[in-house]
Write an enzyme that holds these catalytic residues in place. Structure first.
Site, PDB file in Angstrom:
ATOM      1  N   MET A 225       0.846  -1.196   0.000  1.00 53.70           N
ATOM      2  CA  MET A 225       0.000   0.000   0.000  1.00 53.70           C
ATOM      3  C   MET A 225       0.876   1.238   0.000  1.00 53.70           C
ATOM      4  O   MET A 225       1.721   1.399   0.881  1.00 53.70           O
ATOM      5  CB  MET A 225      -0.894   0.013   1.244  1.00 53.70           C
ATOM      6  CG  MET A 225      -1.959  -1.060   1.237  1.00 53.70           C
ATOM      7  SD  MET A 225      -2.802  -1.121   2.835  1.00 53.70           S
ATOM      8  CE  MET A 225      -1.573  -1.983   3.810  1.00 53.70           C
TER       9      MET A 225
ATOM     10  N   GLY B 203       1.615   4.073   5.087  1.00 56.31           N
ATOM     11  CA  GLY B 203       2.455   3.195   4.286  1.00 56.31           C
ATOM     12  C   GLY B 203       2.681   1.835   4.919  1.00 56.31           C
ATOM     13  O   GLY B 203       3.014   1.745   6.084  1.00 56.31           O
ATOM     14  N   SER B 204       2.534   0.753   4.154  1.00 54.00           N
ATOM     15  CA  SER B 204       2.620  -0.565   4.761  1.00 54.00           C
ATOM     16  C   SER B 204       2.355  -1.653   3.724  1.00 54.00           C
ATOM     17  O   SER B 204       2.249  -1.387   2.539  1.00 54.00           O
ATOM     18  CB  SER B 204       1.591  -0.675   5.882  1.00 54.00           C
ATOM     19  OG  SER B 204       0.347  -0.188   5.422  1.00 54.00           O
ATOM     20  N   ARG B 205       2.202  -2.891   4.229  1.00 53.20           N
ATOM     21  CA  ARG B 205       1.817  -3.996   3.349  1.00 53.20           C
ATOM     22  C   ARG B 205       1.079  -5.044   4.167  1.00 53.20           C
ATOM     23  O   ARG B 205       1.173  -5.082   5.402  1.00 53.20           O
ATOM     24  CB  ARG B 205       3.028  -4.558   2.626  1.00 53.20           C
ATOM     25  CG  ARG B 205       3.651  -5.779   3.217  1.00 53.20           C
ATOM     26  CD  ARG B 205       4.854  -6.223   2.406  1.00 53.20           C
ATOM     27  NE  ARG B 205       5.124  -7.639   2.579  1.00 53.20           N
ATOM     28  CZ  ARG B 205       6.291  -8.204   2.296  1.00 53.20           C
ATOM     29  NH1 ARG B 205       7.285  -7.482   1.834  1.00 53.20           N
ATOM     30  NH2 ARG B 205       6.451  -9.497   2.469  1.00 53.20           N
TER      31      ARG B 205
END
Length: 222
Positions: free
Chosen positions: A97, A185-187
């Protein structure tokens, strides 16, 4: 509509932006600098509002499908050794993301939560191969009727500093419902049975609670 996890940040940002605009309007005589500060403050406010947006999505619930838990881009599809819970090989599908994506996490399938655990950790960039095991993260396992146990993992990235996870062990959850939030921000990694047909491709953009990630294995007698 904005996510509840962003309420404090939105209010604080609105307060700071308002102060910047008022102070610059009445106390800054350099016209170009005044406009620059005001426009910059408004842009920051817009970005914060965009980040915490929470579009309503009614998932068409289907026991035969795993839906994407988040908006983003598929960056990994591979067979890996899942070391925390299964301790065996699984099919991993990872979704990255960016800051402009919706950051709501949604349950990828309906079922009961068997495992939910938070891990403190590092803040490597989200696409780093070791981020799944070393970054701040939460691991959730859902027992489903067609797939058995599936696991999804929220992973903080270099910008993310807070993961919110609503899954509690023992509760029944519904596909597409709000499961948490990752700030800035990340996944998210999904770990699925090896015999699940994956229906997405690398670099494909996916939509949370809408895009089918995988379908249930076809039984020999079907």
């Amino acid at each position: 509509m904005f996510h509840k996890e962003g309420q404090k940040i939105i209010l604080l940002t609105f307060f700071i932006v308002s102060i910047i605009i008022l102070v610059s309007q009445y106390y800054l005589d350099i016209v170009w600098l005044r406009y620059l500060l005001q426009i910059g403050a408004i842009v920051v406010m817009i970005l914060i509002l965009q980040f915490f947006r929470n579009p309503k999505r009614l998932a068409i619930k289907n026991f035969d499908e795993i839906l994407s838990p988040v908006d983003g881009k598929v960056v990994v599809i591979e067979e890996v050794e899942e070391k925390e819970y299964f301790k065996e090989k699984r099919r991993q599908v990872s979704i990255f993301m960016s800051p402009i994506n919706v950051h709501v996490t949604r349950y990828p399938a309906s079922g009961s939560v068997k495992f939910s655990k938070y891990h403190p950790g590092k803040y490597l960039v989200a696409w780093h191969p070791k981020s799944s095991e070393e970054n701040e993260r939460t691991t959730v396992v859902i027992n489903t009727p067609k797939f058995g146990d599936i696991l999804y993992r929220q992973i903080a990235g270099a910008m993310a500093r807070r993961i919110v996870n609503y899954a509690e062990e023992g509760e029944n959850v519904q596909q597409g419902d709000d499961a948490g939030f990752i700030k800035f921000g990340s996944r998210v990694d999904l770990f699925l049975p090896l015999d699940c047909p994956v229906t997405v491709k690398l670099n494909q953009k996916v939509i949370g609670a809408k895009t089918c990630i995988a379908t249930s294995p076809v039984k020999k007698d079907e």
